[in-house]
Enzyme design. Structure first.
Site, mmCIF file in Angstrom:
data_model
loop_
_atom_site.group_PDB
_atom_site.id
_atom_site.type_symbol
_atom_site.label_atom_id
_atom_site.label_comp_id
_atom_site.label_asym_id
_atom_site.label_seq_id
_atom_site.Cartn_x
_atom_site.Cartn_y
_atom_site.Cartn_z
ATOM 1 N N GLY A 167 2.627 -3.433 7.128
ATOM 2 C CA GLY A 167 2.587 -1.983 6.963
ATOM 3 C C GLY A 167 3.735 -1.360 6.205
ATOM 4 N N ASP A 168 4.776 -2.128 5.882
ATOM 5 C CA ASP A 168 5.914 -1.560 5.151
ATOM 6 C C ASP A 168 6.581 -2.624 4.293
ATOM 7 O OD1 ASP A 168 7.620 0.513 4.368
ATOM 8 O OD2 ASP A 168 9.062 0.121 5.972
ATOM 9 N N LEU A 169 5.783 -3.348 3.541
ATOM 10 C CA LEU A 169 6.310 -4.433 2.712
ATOM 11 C C LEU A 169 6.846 -3.892 1.399
ATOM 12 C CD1 LEU A 169 3.679 -7.283 3.138
ATOM 13 C CD2 LEU A 169 6.065 -7.336 3.866
#
Length: 284
Positions: A167-169
Protein backbone atom coordinates in the site's frame (compact mmCIF):
# COMPACT_ATOMS: atom_id res chain seq x y z
CA UNK A 1 3.82 2.82 24.75
CA UNK A 2 6.85 5.12 24.70
CA UNK A 3 10.43 4.21 23.91
CA UNK A 4 11.32 3.69 27.57
CA UNK A 5 8.54 1.13 27.96
CA UNK A 6 9.60 -0.53 24.69
CA UNK A 7 13.21 -0.67 25.87
CA UNK A 8 12.16 -2.35 29.10
CA UNK A 9 9.83 -4.78 27.33
CA UNK A 10 12.31 -5.89 24.68
CA UNK A 11 15.56 -5.25 26.64
CA UNK A 12 16.84 -2.76 24.09
CA UNK A 13 20.26 -1.10 24.31
CA UNK A 14 22.14 1.63 22.38
CA UNK A 15 18.87 3.29 21.38
CA UNK A 16 19.22 6.03 18.74
CA UNK A 17 16.45 8.06 17.09
CA UNK A 18 15.98 7.54 13.34
CA UNK A 19 12.80 9.42 12.44
CA UNK A 20 10.09 11.56 14.02
CA UNK A 21 7.11 12.00 11.70
CA UNK A 22 3.52 13.10 12.34
CA UNK A 23 2.53 9.45 12.55
CA UNK A 24 5.44 7.61 14.15
CA UNK A 25 8.70 7.56 16.06
CA UNK A 26 11.43 5.25 14.82
CA UNK A 27 14.56 4.13 16.66
CA UNK A 28 17.48 1.86 15.89
CA UNK A 29 18.69 -0.23 18.83
CA UNK A 30 20.46 -3.43 19.82
CA UNK A 31 19.21 -6.50 21.61
CA UNK A 32 21.27 -8.08 24.42
CA UNK A 33 22.79 -10.54 21.91
CA UNK A 34 24.08 -7.61 19.81
CA UNK A 35 21.55 -7.81 16.99
CA UNK A 36 20.57 -4.51 15.37
CA UNK A 37 16.80 -3.93 15.35
CA UNK A 38 14.33 -1.14 14.64
CA UNK A 39 11.62 -0.07 17.07
CA UNK A 40 8.60 1.77 15.64
CA UNK A 41 6.08 3.53 17.88
CA UNK A 42 2.89 4.85 16.35
CA UNK A 43 1.50 8.23 17.37
CA UNK A 44 -2.28 8.86 17.48
CA UNK A 45 -2.15 10.20 13.93
CA UNK A 46 -0.46 7.05 12.69
CA UNK A 47 -2.61 4.38 14.31
CA UNK A 48 -3.98 3.30 10.94
CA UNK A 49 -0.56 1.69 10.45
CA UNK A 50 -1.58 -1.06 12.87
CA UNK A 51 -2.88 -2.80 9.75
CA UNK A 52 0.68 -2.57 8.45
CA UNK A 53 1.87 -4.59 11.43
CA UNK A 54 -0.74 -7.22 10.56
CA UNK A 55 0.57 -7.25 7.01
CA UNK A 56 4.19 -7.75 8.14
CA UNK A 57 3.17 -10.61 10.41
CA UNK A 58 1.38 -12.20 7.45
CA UNK A 59 4.37 -11.86 5.07
CA UNK A 60 6.75 -13.61 7.52
CA UNK A 61 9.77 -11.79 6.07
CA UNK A 62 8.97 -12.58 2.42
CA UNK A 63 9.64 -9.35 0.54
CA UNK A 64 9.17 -7.22 3.65
CA UNK A 65 11.09 -6.76 6.89
CA UNK A 66 10.40 -9.36 9.54
CA UNK A 67 8.17 -8.44 12.45
CA UNK A 68 9.97 -9.66 15.56
CA UNK A 69 7.46 -8.56 18.20
CA UNK A 70 4.59 -6.14 18.75
CA UNK A 71 2.65 -4.67 21.64
CA UNK A 72 -0.12 -2.06 21.48
CA UNK A 73 1.16 0.83 19.30
CA UNK A 74 4.74 -0.48 19.09
CA UNK A 75 6.59 -3.08 17.08
CA UNK A 76 10.12 -4.45 16.91
CA UNK A 77 11.45 -5.06 13.43
CA UNK A 78 14.38 -6.62 11.62
CA UNK A 79 17.00 -4.01 10.72
CA UNK A 80 17.12 -4.44 6.94
CA UNK A 81 19.80 -1.81 6.33
CA UNK A 82 20.42 1.83 5.47
CA UNK A 83 20.61 1.78 1.66
CA UNK A 84 17.36 3.01 0.14
CA UNK A 85 16.20 2.32 -3.38
CA UNK A 86 16.44 6.07 -3.99
CA UNK A 87 20.15 5.91 -3.13
CA UNK A 88 20.43 3.00 -5.56
CA UNK A 89 18.48 4.89 -8.26
CA UNK A 90 20.79 7.88 -7.94
CA UNK A 91 23.90 5.75 -8.44
CA UNK A 92 22.62 3.06 -10.83
CA UNK A 93 19.84 4.74 -12.82
CA UNK A 94 16.12 4.39 -13.42
CA UNK A 95 16.12 1.03 -15.18
CA UNK A 96 18.12 -0.67 -12.43
CA UNK A 97 15.91 0.79 -9.70
CA UNK A 98 12.74 -0.27 -11.50
CA UNK A 99 14.14 -3.79 -11.85
CA UNK A 100 14.71 -3.98 -8.08
CA UNK A 101 11.22 -2.64 -7.45
CA UNK A 102 9.73 -5.26 -9.76
CA UNK A 103 11.51 -8.07 -7.89
CA UNK A 104 10.32 -6.81 -4.50
CA UNK A 105 6.79 -6.37 -5.85
CA UNK A 106 6.77 -9.94 -7.17
CA UNK A 107 7.97 -11.30 -3.84
CA UNK A 108 5.36 -9.32 -1.89
CA UNK A 109 2.61 -10.61 -4.16
CA UNK A 110 3.77 -14.23 -4.04
CA UNK A 111 1.14 -16.57 -2.56
CA UNK A 112 1.23 -17.23 1.17
CA UNK A 113 0.18 -20.45 2.91
CA UNK A 114 -1.49 -18.28 5.55
CA UNK A 115 -4.90 -16.64 5.35
CA UNK A 116 -4.88 -12.82 4.99
CA UNK A 117 -5.24 -11.04 8.33
CA UNK A 118 -8.73 -9.63 8.96
CA UNK A 119 -7.49 -6.15 9.93
CA UNK A 120 -6.30 -5.05 6.49
CA UNK A 121 -7.89 -1.89 5.06
CA UNK A 122 -10.07 -2.43 1.96
CA UNK A 123 -8.93 -0.38 -1.00
CA UNK A 124 -12.40 1.18 -1.31
CA UNK A 125 -12.06 2.63 2.21
CA UNK A 126 -8.52 3.79 1.48
CA UNK A 127 -9.83 5.80 -1.49
CA UNK A 128 -12.68 7.56 0.31
CA UNK A 129 -10.74 10.82 0.43
CA UNK A 130 -11.09 10.94 -3.36
CA UNK A 131 -14.22 8.98 -4.25
CA UNK A 132 -16.53 10.46 -1.59
CA UNK A 133 -15.51 14.11 -1.85
CA UNK A 134 -18.29 16.68 -1.99
CA UNK A 135 -16.14 18.83 -4.28
CA UNK A 136 -12.72 18.61 -5.93
CA UNK A 137 -9.82 19.35 -3.59
CA UNK A 138 -8.15 21.82 -5.96
CA UNK A 139 -10.27 24.21 -8.07
CA UNK A 140 -7.52 24.69 -10.66
CA UNK A 141 -7.48 20.93 -11.28
CA UNK A 142 -11.20 20.24 -10.83
CA UNK A 143 -11.57 18.60 -14.24
CA UNK A 144 -8.73 16.13 -13.66
CA UNK A 145 -9.83 15.33 -10.10
CA UNK A 146 -13.43 14.66 -11.12
CA UNK A 147 -12.12 12.39 -13.87
CA UNK A 148 -9.83 10.56 -11.41
CA UNK A 149 -12.61 10.12 -8.85
CA UNK A 150 -14.91 8.58 -11.47
CA UNK A 151 -12.11 6.33 -12.71
CA UNK A 152 -11.31 5.22 -9.15
CA UNK A 153 -14.93 4.27 -8.54
CA UNK A 154 -14.92 2.17 -11.73
CA UNK A 155 -11.64 0.47 -10.81
CA UNK A 156 -12.77 -0.27 -7.26
CA UNK A 157 -15.99 -1.82 -8.55
CA UNK A 158 -14.08 -4.32 -10.68
CA UNK A 159 -11.04 -5.34 -8.62
CA UNK A 160 -9.63 -8.68 -9.67
CA UNK A 161 -7.95 -10.42 -8.01
CA UNK A 162 -8.14 -9.10 -4.43
CA UNK A 163 -4.99 -9.71 -2.40
CA UNK A 164 -3.17 -8.18 0.59
CA UNK A 165 -1.18 -5.11 -0.46
CA UNK A 166 1.76 -3.22 1.00
CA UNK A 167 0.00 0.00 0.00
CA UNK A 168 2.92 2.44 0.17
CA UNK A 169 5.71 1.12 -2.03
CA UNK A 170 8.20 3.73 -3.15
CA UNK A 171 11.94 4.37 -3.29
CA UNK A 172 12.35 5.30 0.38
CA UNK A 173 10.33 2.30 1.60
CA UNK A 174 12.53 -0.32 -0.06
CA UNK A 175 15.88 -0.81 1.67
CA UNK A 176 18.94 -3.04 1.71
CA UNK A 177 22.15 -3.55 3.65
CA UNK A 178 24.51 -4.12 0.74
CA UNK A 179 22.37 -3.70 -2.37
CA UNK A 180 21.72 -7.43 -2.67
CA UNK A 181 18.68 -8.43 -0.61
CA UNK A 182 15.97 -5.76 -0.69
CA UNK A 183 13.09 -5.49 1.78
CA UNK A 184 9.97 -3.32 1.93
CA UNK A 185 9.24 -1.34 5.10
CA UNK A 186 6.36 0.76 6.48
CA UNK A 187 3.39 -0.98 4.84
CA UNK A 188 -0.10 0.49 5.13
CA UNK A 189 -1.66 -2.96 5.12
CA UNK A 190 -4.37 -2.76 2.46
CA UNK A 191 -6.35 -5.38 0.56
CA UNK A 192 -7.46 -4.99 -3.03
CA UNK A 193 -6.34 -5.04 -6.65
CA UNK A 194 -2.59 -5.82 -6.98
CA UNK A 195 -2.18 -3.10 -9.63
CA UNK A 196 -2.49 -0.49 -6.88
CA UNK A 197 0.80 -1.57 -5.29
CA UNK A 198 2.70 -0.08 -8.24
CA UNK A 199 0.93 3.28 -8.05
CA UNK A 200 3.06 5.20 -5.55
CA UNK A 201 6.34 4.24 -7.19
CA UNK A 202 5.62 6.62 -10.07
CA UNK A 203 5.46 9.68 -7.78
CA UNK A 204 8.92 9.32 -6.33
CA UNK A 205 11.49 10.77 -5.84
CA UNK A 206 9.48 13.51 -4.16
CA UNK A 207 10.03 17.06 -5.30
CA UNK A 208 11.34 16.03 -8.72
CA UNK A 209 8.53 16.57 -11.26
CA UNK A 210 11.21 16.71 -13.96
CA UNK A 211 11.66 12.99 -13.26
CA UNK A 212 8.20 11.85 -12.18
CA UNK A 213 6.38 13.61 -15.05
CA UNK A 214 8.72 12.29 -17.74
CA UNK A 215 6.55 10.26 -20.10
CA UNK A 216 9.31 7.83 -21.12
CA UNK A 217 9.92 6.96 -17.47
CA UNK A 218 6.21 6.60 -16.77
CA UNK A 219 5.71 4.24 -19.69
CA UNK A 220 8.81 2.21 -18.79
CA UNK A 221 7.62 1.66 -15.21
CA UNK A 222 4.14 0.75 -16.44
CA UNK A 223 5.57 -1.84 -18.83
CA UNK A 224 7.72 -3.57 -16.20
CA UNK A 225 5.13 -3.56 -13.40
CA UNK A 226 2.33 -4.73 -15.69
CA UNK A 227 4.42 -7.78 -16.56
CA UNK A 228 4.96 -8.55 -12.86
CA UNK A 229 1.33 -8.14 -11.90
CA UNK A 230 -0.10 -9.72 -15.02
CA UNK A 231 -2.38 -6.91 -16.14
CA UNK A 232 -2.46 -4.25 -18.83
CA UNK A 233 -0.18 -1.24 -18.78
CA UNK A 234 -3.33 0.88 -19.02
CA UNK A 235 -4.57 -0.52 -15.71
CA UNK A 236 -1.27 0.28 -14.04
CA UNK A 237 -1.46 3.86 -15.33
CA UNK A 238 -5.09 4.22 -14.25
CA UNK A 239 -4.27 3.25 -10.67
CA UNK A 240 -1.22 5.52 -10.74
CA UNK A 241 -3.39 8.46 -11.83
CA UNK A 242 -6.02 7.74 -9.18
CA UNK A 243 -3.38 7.43 -6.46
CA UNK A 244 -1.87 10.76 -7.49
CA UNK A 245 -5.29 12.38 -7.15
CA UNK A 246 -5.86 10.72 -3.77
CA UNK A 247 -2.44 11.74 -2.47
CA UNK A 248 -2.95 15.32 -3.65
CA UNK A 249 -6.32 15.42 -1.90
CA UNK A 250 -4.77 14.27 1.37
CA UNK A 251 -2.05 16.91 1.18
CA UNK A 252 -4.51 19.69 0.37
CA UNK A 253 -7.00 18.68 3.07
CA UNK A 254 -4.49 18.31 5.89
CA UNK A 255 -1.11 19.85 4.99
CA UNK A 256 1.65 19.39 7.54
CA UNK A 257 4.27 21.55 5.83
CA UNK A 258 5.00 23.63 2.74
CA UNK A 259 6.46 20.46 1.24
CA UNK A 260 3.00 18.88 1.38
CA UNK A 261 1.56 21.73 -0.65
CA UNK A 262 4.36 21.38 -3.21
CA UNK A 263 3.92 17.60 -3.30
CA UNK A 264 0.20 18.06 -4.02
CA UNK A 265 1.02 20.23 -7.01
CA UNK A 266 3.55 17.69 -8.28
CA UNK A 267 0.98 14.90 -7.94
CA UNK A 268 -1.61 16.94 -9.83
CA UNK A 269 0.88 17.64 -12.61
CA UNK A 270 1.60 13.90 -12.81
CA UNK A 271 -2.14 13.20 -12.91
CA UNK A 272 -2.55 15.44 -15.93
CA UNK A 273 0.37 13.82 -17.75
CA UNK A 274 -1.01 10.32 -17.19
CA UNK A 275 -4.50 11.37 -18.14
CA UNK A 276 -3.14 12.69 -21.41
CA UNK A 277 -1.29 9.43 -21.97
CA UNK A 278 -4.47 7.44 -21.41
CA UNK A 279 -6.59 9.61 -23.65
CA UNK A 280 -5.50 12.02 -26.38
CA UNK A 281 -8.68 14.04 -25.95
CA UNK A 282 -9.35 15.59 -22.52
CA UNK A 283 -12.91 16.73 -21.90
CA UNK A 284 -14.78 17.85 -18.78
Amino acid sequence: MDINAAADLWHLEEIAPVADTPGRLVYRARTPDGRSVVAKLLKPRGMEELAGMDYLAWRHGHGAVSLIARRDNACLLEDAGLLTLEDFRTSHGEAAATEVFAKVLAELHAPSPHSPPPGLTPLARHFRGLTERAAPAHPDHACDLVWAAALARDLLASQKPVIPLHGDLHHENIISKEGTIWRAIDPHGLIGDPAYDAANFFGNPLGRPDITCDTDRILAIALVTAQVIGCSESKILQYAACHAALSASWSIDDPVSEEDVKDAQDRLDFLKVVRDLLSSEVTC
